[in-house]
Design a protein around this motif. Structure first.
Motif, mmCIF file in Angstrom:
data_model
loop_
_atom_site.group_PDB
_atom_site.id
_atom_site.type_symbol
_atom_site.label_atom_id
_atom_site.label_comp_id
_atom_site.label_asym_id
_atom_site.label_seq_id
_atom_site.Cartn_x
_atom_site.Cartn_y
_atom_site.Cartn_z
ATOM 1 N N GLY A 189 0.833 -1.190 0.000
ATOM 2 C CA GLY A 189 0.000 0.000 0.000
ATOM 3 C C GLY A 189 0.874 1.248 0.000
ATOM 4 O O GLY A 189 1.671 1.460 -0.902
ATOM 5 N N ARG A 190 0.760 2.047 1.039
ATOM 6 C CA ARG A 190 1.539 3.295 1.154
ATOM 7 C C ARG A 190 2.994 3.071 1.543
ATOM 8 O O ARG A 190 3.778 4.008 1.599
ATOM 9 N N GLY A 191 3.370 1.835 1.833
ATOM 10 C CA GLY A 191 4.663 1.535 2.436
ATOM 11 C C GLY A 191 5.904 1.868 1.631
ATOM 12 O O GLY A 191 6.904 2.278 2.199
ATOM 13 N N HIS A 192 5.878 1.668 0.324
ATOM 14 C CA HIS A 192 7.082 1.857 -0.481
ATOM 15 C C HIS A 192 6.764 2.677 -1.729
ATOM 16 O O HIS A 192 5.746 2.454 -2.382
ATOM 17 N N GLY A 193 7.665 3.573 -2.078
ATOM 18 C CA GLY A 193 7.497 4.404 -3.253
ATOM 19 C C GLY A 193 7.952 3.721 -4.529
ATOM 20 O O GLY A 193 8.569 2.657 -4.501
ATOM 21 N N PHE A 194 7.650 4.371 -5.660
ATOM 22 C CA PHE A 194 8.040 3.866 -6.969
ATOM 23 C C PHE A 194 8.028 5.023 -7.965
ATOM 24 O O PHE A 194 7.560 6.122 -7.659
ATOM 25 N N ARG A 195 8.564 4.774 -9.146
ATOM 26 C CA ARG A 195 8.605 5.782 -10.209
ATOM 27 C C ARG A 195 7.288 5.774 -10.985
ATOM 28 O O ARG A 195 6.716 4.716 -11.239
ATOM 29 N N PHE A 196 6.839 6.982 -11.383
ATOM 30 C CA PHE A 196 5.597 7.134 -12.145
ATOM 31 C C PHE A 196 5.834 8.148 -13.250
ATOM 32 O O PHE A 196 6.434 9.202 -13.008
ATOM 33 N N LYS A 197 5.370 7.847 -14.467
ATOM 34 C CA LYS A 197 5.503 8.796 -15.572
ATOM 35 C C LYS A 197 4.249 9.655 -15.638
ATOM 36 O O LYS A 197 3.152 9.159 -15.864
ATOM 37 N N ASP A 198 4.408 10.951 -15.429
ATOM 38 C CA ASP A 198 3.335 11.930 -15.552
ATOM 39 C C ASP A 198 3.318 12.360 -17.019
ATOM 40 O O ASP A 198 4.131 13.169 -17.441
ATOM 41 N N TRP A 199 2.417 11.816 -17.816
ATOM 42 C CA TRP A 199 2.424 12.045 -19.262
ATOM 43 C C TRP A 199 2.195 13.508 -19.626
ATOM 44 O O TRP A 199 2.467 13.909 -20.763
ATOM 45 N N ALA A 200 1.753 14.335 -18.703
ATOM 46 C CA ALA A 200 1.576 15.765 -18.978
ATOM 47 C C ALA A 200 2.850 16.564 -18.704
ATOM 48 O O ALA A 200 2.981 17.701 -19.148
ATOM 49 N N ASP A 201 3.804 15.972 -17.963
ATOM 50 C CA ASP A 201 5.023 16.686 -17.586
ATOM 51 C C ASP A 201 6.120 15.681 -17.253
ATOM 52 O O ASP A 201 6.297 15.298 -16.105
ATOM 53 N N PHE A 202 6.861 15.231 -18.282
ATOM 54 C CA PHE A 202 7.899 14.226 -18.050
ATOM 55 C C PHE A 202 9.196 14.528 -18.785
ATOM 56 O O PHE A 202 10.081 13.695 -18.852
ATOM 57 N N LYS A 203 9.318 15.739 -19.307
ATOM 58 C CA LYS A 203 10.528 16.119 -20.038
ATOM 59 C C LYS A 203 10.980 17.506 -19.612
ATOM 60 O O LYS A 203 10.201 18.293 -19.078
ATOM 61 N N SER A 204 12.232 17.817 -19.935
ATOM 62 C CA SER A 204 12.783 19.145 -19.665
ATOM 63 C C SER A 204 12.221 20.181 -20.624
ATOM 64 O O SER A 204 12.417 21.376 -20.450
ATOM 65 N N CYS A 205 11.499 19.725 -21.630
ATOM 66 C CA CYS A 205 10.868 20.582 -22.626
ATOM 67 C C CYS A 205 9.371 20.259 -22.638
ATOM 68 O O CYS A 205 8.882 19.553 -21.767
ATOM 69 N N ALA A 206 8.654 20.742 -23.640
ATOM 70 C CA ALA A 206 7.232 20.419 -23.776
ATOM 71 C C ALA A 206 7.067 18.919 -24.060
ATOM 72 O O ALA A 206 7.970 18.294 -24.633
ATOM 73 N N PRO A 207 5.922 18.322 -23.684
ATOM 74 C CA PRO A 207 5.738 16.881 -23.825
ATOM 75 C C PRO A 207 5.970 16.332 -25.239
ATOM 76 O O PRO A 207 6.439 15.211 -25.377
ATOM 77 N N ARG A 208 5.678 17.084 -26.273
ATOM 78 C CA ARG A 208 5.886 16.590 -27.639
ATOM 79 C C ARG A 208 7.256 16.949 -28.200
ATOM 80 O O ARG A 208 7.603 16.555 -29.303
#
Length: 183
Positions: A46-65
């Motif tokens: 459950g809440r016990g351990h974290g993990f990586r998640f891709k936020d498709w709206a903001d996942f790059k140093s530039c605009a998503p496209r």
């Protein structure tokens, strides 16, 4: 924020940085997908351990496209002594730009530049902290910049998962709340 009787507002920011929340429950319908999510949820306790998640709206140093370029984000300026620079992403450029620390760059996506010139070697990046380390400190006044993709460190924001099974082969998990973890 508190609105006073006069209509004026008083603001007190309890957090210096935003903390993003996500709902990853949309689109899961097949029983195999449900099983995979349940197994992942249980493995993380459950809440016990974290993990990586891709936020498709903001996942790059530039605009998503866009395609990340070595000059996308300014990391700092050389001083003939500093060899380590944190990956960051700056939002806004006017009144009050916000600088977000990036701690989970995606493997193989980081590109670095010194004074706008891409560097193919002489540096490394820690993919668990977002720390860029140069073998030799950049010279005084040299702009250090980078481009990259990144994941968001998150954890489940619940200790139980509700599974709806209206049919044997189909079902859904209406809500899978996630919350960003502060590094």
């Amino acid at each position: 924020m508190v609105t006073l009787g006069s209509g004026h507002e008083e603001r007190n920011m309890r957090w210096a940085d935003s903390r993003r929340r996500y709902n990853a429950g949309y689109g899961l319908k097949g029983v195999d997908d449900l099983h995979a999510v349940i197994a992942f949820f249980e493995e993380r306790r459950g809440r016990g351990h974290g993990f990586r998640f891709k936020d498709w709206a903001d996942f790059k140093s530039c605009a998503p496209r866009g395609t990340p370029a070595a000059t996308d984000q300014v990391l700092g300026e050389g001083d003939d002594g500093t060899t380590e620079f944190k990956l960051v992403k700056t939002y806004g450029a006017g009144l009050a730009p916000w600088v977000r620390t990036i701690s989970k760059p995606v493997s193989g996506t980081v590109v670095v530049a010194l004074d706008g010139v891409a560097q193919g070697s002489g540096w490394s990046v820690d993919e668990t902290t977002g720390l860029v380390t140069f073998e030799t400190a950049p010279d005084e006044g040299v702009a250090v910049s980078a481009g990259f993709e990144f994941d968001v460190p998150v954890r489940f924001d619940t200790d139980r998962i509700e599974v709806v099974l209206p049919h044997f082969e189909h079902g859904e998990i209406p809500s899978i709340p996630l919350v960003e973890i502060r590094p």
